[in-house]
Design a protein around this motif. Structure first.
Motif, mmCIF file in Angstrom:
data_model
loop_
_atom_site.group_PDB
_atom_site.id
_atom_site.type_symbol
_atom_site.label_atom_id
_atom_site.label_comp_id
_atom_site.label_asym_id
_atom_site.label_seq_id
_atom_site.Cartn_x
_atom_site.Cartn_y
_atom_site.Cartn_z
ATOM 1 N N SER A 283 58.719 45.151 41.715
ATOM 2 C CA SER A 283 59.977 45.542 42.355
ATOM 3 C C SER A 283 61.006 45.996 41.314
ATOM 4 N N LYS B 91 52.401 33.142 47.890
ATOM 5 C CA LYS B 91 51.234 32.901 47.026
ATOM 6 C C LYS B 91 51.141 31.420 46.718
ATOM 7 N N HIS C 212 58.236 31.376 47.746
ATOM 8 C CA HIS C 212 59.044 31.842 48.864
ATOM 9 C C HIS C 212 60.482 31.511 48.494
ATOM 10 N N LYS D 22 53.485 38.742 53.008
ATOM 11 C CA LYS D 22 52.427 38.808 51.981
ATOM 12 C C LYS D 22 52.854 38.252 50.635
ATOM 13 N N GLN D 23 54.167 38.137 50.408
ATOM 14 C CA GLN D 23 54.615 37.654 49.090
ATOM 15 C C GLN D 23 54.258 36.182 48.868
#
Ligand code: SER
Length: 595
Positions: free
Chosen positions: A225, A475, A492, A472-473
């Motif tokens: 990003s 992990k 998150h 999807k972020q």
């Protein structure tokens, strides 16, 4: 060129980057600390900063510089030559989505050439840039910036991925880099004498500026990003260049250690140069591993084994050079004195460091005696065959802690051979086993009761549900399972709402009620990724990975074990707690309620 010692170089580097509005931060532990942090030791200045390069906010801002302690053991066989060390320090500056190529290159140039800083003559500078591949084009922008600084085009060498693409591991942030080389002699050797092409010793790399704009996961590259910069300037190497030293062992950080060790030996100092250097390098690395804020002590696994190996290897060299092991151990005091100003933990751990080495010496002496006794017992067989067989060599390693070099030395003394092939096979098998054990630890399973299997499968469903509902972020950052509950950490950046928690619970309950089969398959990593399997690929040696599927609800790389059908999961799935674990990481505790 300025003739500096390590203190002056560090000071100038920090002053310079402070003037460019960087926060100067303390370096990180030599052990990757992040939960789920990869690897045994910190390999590069950027390694502990990976979470920040991936987008996490750093408390000190977007411009950071430091001097990071690092350990690289891949080159251990080369230690003792002029340029390889296990331990080294790397100066670096980082832009976390702040400045980019222009500033980064211009500042490197300024620091290297300005009279106020390193004062390296402009003519000595050559650079390499990324020449492009299928995904990323040639780095024209860097070429233009170097030209604007007066570096002529013939000194800007485009190179491919092998030289000018940087990543710390298989997965994670990566990108093209531009490297600065110093022309030491000004004389071409005759062949294609260019940086990256010629190894004649004319060129040495001094600074590496990496433009971290990509994230590689499972062979797939996506853009990060933010556009980051990661630079690395090797401290010892820079000192050697500035002072015109022939080897790193002449620098102010290594010379006093080398001299002290040499003074303890009666052997020919010139002839045994390499061995003295090995003792110098290994002592410094051992002091830093033992004296770290997260100390490691010698053992038979992982980090501890790396330490044991370098310490025991050193004991062997002490014997060869007729140095008292105690004298070698006591030279730790000199290492600590050189570095304590920057690493106060070394001073704090001074006694601990020396004690642990002494203990290892005792253990090794005992193991050596026992191992030699064992060898004696095996003697008839060894004599008959004229060689130490693979099983014996492995037993000496596994049970008596003999590094293979020692067995080899004994064999050489007696003119025996060793069945190294068989030894390697046994060692590989042994490693495979310990990998399986540590994978299991990583999955958070400590034992394999009926209850933990249920929670393990639920953990897979939970991760799938979180990705589905939060995005999807998400992990996995950590997992821990026992008979009573599961605990799951994931990336998150805010707390979950009540609705989201409810949705996750319902989604999972639905999968339990649907009585889904849990199946496992072996496949290559690439295929697993194509099928959309999630999970970390930690085992870089295995050719195939195991993928567990829960119906169509979840697909994850994992070593298991799991329930074979979700109907074995007894009870109602409930999230008891959802809380912050660390910055950008949330923690869920969930249980099965029995009615
Ligand atoms: N990570 C790069 C290196 O180690 C630059 O810091 O060279």
């Amino acid at each position: 060129m300025k003739k500096l010692d390590h203190k002056q170089l560090k000071k100038l580097f920090f002053e310079f980057f402070k003037s460019k509005k960087h926060a100067i931060i303390k370096d990180f532990s030599i052990v990757p600390e992040e939960e789920g942090g990869e690897g045994l030791f910190i390999l590069a200045g950027m390694h502990p900063l990976i979470p920040y390069l991936m987008g996490k906010k750093h408390k000190d801002g977007n411009r950071i510089a430091n001097c990071q302690r690092c350990i690289r053991t891949v080159d251990i066989e080369e230690v003792g030559d002029k340029t390889h060390n296990i331990f080294f320090e790397m100066l670096g500056n980082w832009s976390l989505g702040d400045y980019f190529k222009k500033e980064s290159i211009e500042w490197s140039y300024e620091f290297l050439t300005s009279k106020k800083y390193l004062d390296i003559p402009h003519e000595k500078l050559w650079v390499t840039v990324f020449k492009g591949n299928k995904i990323v084009g040639k780095d024209e922008e860097s070429v233009q910036i170097w030209k604007s600084l007066g570096i002529s085009e013939n000194k800007i060498i485009p190179l491919g991925e092998k030289d000018n693409w940087w990543a710390v591991g298989e997965n994670g942030p990566c990108g093209p880099d531009t490297e600065v080389f110093i022309d030491l002699t000004g004389k071409p050797c005759g062949k294609k004498c260019l940086p990256g092409h010629c190894e004649c010793g004319r060129f040495v790399e001094i600074w590496n500026n990496v433009f971290m704009v990509y994230d590689k996961q499972g062979g797939k590259i996506t853009e990060l990003s933010k556009k980051n910069v990661d630079t690395g300037l090797g401290l010892e190497r820079t000192l050697a260049i500035l002072n015109g030293y022939d080897s790193l062992y002449e620098t102010s950080v290594l010379k006093p250690i080398l001299e002290e060790i040499m003074s303890k030996s009666q052997q020919d100092l010139e002839k045994e140069k390499k061995d003295f250097r090995i003792l110098t390098d290994h002592l410094r690395a051992s002091v830093f591993i033992l004296g770290d804020v997260n100390p490691t002590i010698p053992s038979n696994h992982g980090r501890g084994y790396v330490l044991r190996r370098i310490i025991r290897r050193s004991f062997r060299f002490c014997k060869k050079l007729e140095i008292n092991v105690e004298d070698w151990i006591n030279t730790s005091n000199i290492v600590i004195d050189i570095y304590k100003e920057y690493y106060p933990e070394l001073e704090k751990n001074r006694n601990f460091i020396i004690k642990e080495m002494e203990k290892e010496n005792e253990r090794f002496s005992k193991a050596l005696a026992k191992g030699l006794f064992y060898l004696k017992r095996m003697m008839p067989e060894i004599k008959k065959k004229g060689k130490i067989n693979g099983e014996t060599a492995f037993r000496l390693y596994d049970t008596f802690g003999f590094p293979i070099e020692i067995t080899r030395e004994i064999a050489e003394e007696n003119k025996w051979g060793i069945d190294i092939k068989k030894y390697d096979i046994l060692l590989e098998k042994h490693k495979e086993k310990s990998r399986a054990v540590s994978e299991k630890a990583k999955s958070g399973l400590v034992e394999e009761s009926k209850e933990t299997l249920q929670y393990h499968t639920l953990t897979h469903l939970l991760q799938a549900a979180l990705i589905k509902i939060l995005g999807k972020q998400v992990k996995q950052k950590g997992s821990n399972i026992n008979k009573e509950r599961l605990r799951f950490d994931f990336s998150h950046d805010r707390s979950m709402t009540k609705e989201e928690i409810k949705k996750v619970e319902e989604w999972i309950q639905d999968k339990i009620d649907k009585k889904l089969d849990v199946t496992k398959e072996k496949m290559t990593y690439e295929v697993a990724m194509k099928l959309g399997a999630i999970g970390l690929f930690n085992d870089i040696y295995a050719k195939k990975v195991t993928v567990y599927s829960v119906g169509n609800a979840s697909k994850e790389i994992c070593r298991g074990p799991h329930v074979s059908n979700t109907k074995e999961i007894k009870g109602k799935f409930k999230i008891k707690k959802e809380e912050s674990s660390s910055a950008g990481v949330r923690r869920i505790k969930a249980i099965l309620i029995q009615d």
